[in-house]
Enzyme design. Structure first.
Site: not given
Ligand code: NAD
Length: 462
Positions: A38, A199, A233, A309, A441
């Protein structure tokens, strides 16, 4: 055929919390899960295992960088990767078993297998059909990739593959400077990988307050991560042991190639609703595959609800949990509610980055007059003692009423500190309310109070 009041499909944070709350509110409940354990993505291949690797790698960093400074001498620990993975798996096991225990305790039936919904009021698992007055879809999301990049979970990995690599990569290329890319990228950086992040945008962590994002990038660079921003990319080619990524700088159009042992694709996630039969049911979905719901999480088909999600909103475990509780309360005749204006988000790097509410950019866009009170952890005694003085707290408040509108923290335990601001925002507090609250503190939370003071007559320690 068994009959239930509610069948929840999916046992991630949205689904299991929803199922438990339904049962607590007197509804006969089952939860369907096809994995062996789970907890969904979060517990099995997401939040929890990544936090184990972040903790282990941060501990190594402390041992190799800060122990001697505190007079703790001795041989620095070496990484036993297999043992580290076993520790991570043990943490997963404890958590997933914990949900099994909670299901038993609350009398939630775990229906094992992959569900489809042949008709409203029915959930099928293989050839068994169960009846339910309400069905809640909580099937979460899956990693998305980009054209030209195929995930093989060997050399080109998603976050799932990145949590069980056979060895620590010499060179790691991360595509996407979002949450996943930076959390895992910084963990591997501390474990010795040479990490480059590509990025697409000109900045990292889109959505995070611009000033905090800039400071965050500076800190990560200092830690050794390399960034290529404004680059798309184009493709990733692989051999048996290596990958070659071609990317294009968006401004100049120039193309370049980078080689790596492992490529982590962290370019976002997409709703996972495969196999449910939404099409034939007539459940409306958006172009990006999100299930469309109303304010009470009802889909276009009577008796079918969706949360987490796979619907609109930030893909965060705690947002899904809150929606799970809200839909359970609605189904039990209560008033379920989620305040989307106060959903914190945290990046679990070191230092952590935490946000809630408006950013300076969003306030400017709305033409709203605001004040920003900022306080650096350099002025916080506890942070200094713990080698954690990188970062700041920024509190945003309405220029006229002083009501807190948002908060952005980069620094030690930011993910915990943010919650006093969340509570303050839920109560409609002013920055002065926080500033007049006595803070113990020496604690990191004094920096939050100082930022609140900075919205008024000024902080003391700056
Ligand atoms: P994200 O949406 O946070 O970031 C994806 C990044 O990839 C963006 O900055 C985007 O501009 C970039 N990108 C997209 N296409 C690209 C390309 N062709 N070349 C280069 N860069 C490119 O997505 P994530 O990090 O994969 O996370 C996925 C989801 O999971 C998000 O909604 C995130 O909030 C969630 N998540 C949250 C946590 C947390 O809360 N700590 C941890 C893991 C995942």
């Amino acid at each position: 055929m068994s009959s239930y009041d509610v069948i929840v499909v999916g046992s991630g944070p949205g689904g299991y919390v929803c199922a438990i709350r339904c049962a607590q509110l007197g509804l006969k409940t089952a939860c369907v899960e096809g994995r062996e354990t789970l907890g969904g993505t979060c517990l099995n291949v997401g939040c929890i295992p990544s936090k184990a690797l972040l903790h282990a790698s941060h501990s190594l960093h402390e041992a190799t960088h800060n122990f001697a400074r505190m007079g703790l001498k001795g041989a620095a620990p070496k990484v036993d990767w297999q043992a580290m993975l076993a520790y991570k798996d043990d943490v997963i096991g404890q958590n997933t078993k914990g949900i099994e225990f909670l299901f038993r305790k609350n009398k939630v039936d775990w229906l094992k297998g992959w569900a489809s919904i042949p008709a409203a009021g029915q959930v099928a698992i293989a050839d068994q059909v169960h009846k339910a007055k309400a069905v809640v879809i909580a099937t979460g999301s899956d990693s998305a990739t980009i054209p030209g990049v195929e995930i093989d979970e060997r050399i080109v990995v998603s976050s799932t593959g990145a949590l069980e690599l056979r060895k620590i990569p010499g060179k790691l290329l991360v595509i996407g400077a979002g949450v996943i890319g930076l959390e895992l990228g910084s963990a591997y950086n501390r474990l010795g990988s040479d990490v480059t992040v590509i990025e697409f945008l000109d900045r990292i962590v889109p959505g995070v307050d611009g000033e905090a994002a800039k400071a965050f990038q500076r800190i990560l660079k200092r830690q050794g991560l390399r960034f290529i921003t404004g680059a798309a990319v184009q493709k990733v080619e692989t051999t048996k042991t290596k990958a070659k990524a071609t990317y294009k700088l968006r401004k100049s159009g120039e193309e370049a190639v980078l080689e790596a042992d492992t490529v982590l694709v962290a370019t976002g996630r997409r709703p996972f609703t495969q196999g449910l039969g939404l099409d034939s049911l007539g459940v409306n979905v958006s172009e990006s595959g999100q299930i469309l719901t109303d304010a009470r999480y009802a889909t276009s088909v009577h008796g079918i609800y969706a949360i987490g999600d796979c619907i609109d909103g930030p893909m965060l475990a705690h947002k899904a949990e809150d929606e799970g509780m809200a839909v359970a309360e609605s189904l039990a005749g209560q008033a379920g509610h989620v305040n989307y204006g106060v959903i914190p988000s945290v990046i679990y790097t070191h230092p952590e980055v935490a946000n809630v509410g408006e950013t300076e950019e969003s306030l400017k866009d709305k033409g709203r007059a605001y004040k920003a009170g900022k306080f650096s952890f350099m002025g916080n005694g506890r942070a200094k003692a713990n080698f954690s003085s990188d970062g700041f707290v920024k509190l945003l408040a309405d220029a006229e009423t002083d009501r807190i509108l948002g908060c952005h923290i980069i620094g030690p335990a930011a993910g915990d500190l943010i919650h006093e601001v969340c509570v303050a925002m839920e109560f409609g507090a002013a920055a002065e309310d926080l500033a007049r609250t006595c803070h113990a503190h020496p604690t990191y939370s004094e920096a939050v109070r100082e930022a609140a003071l900075a919205c008024g007559d000024g902080p003391i320690h700056a």
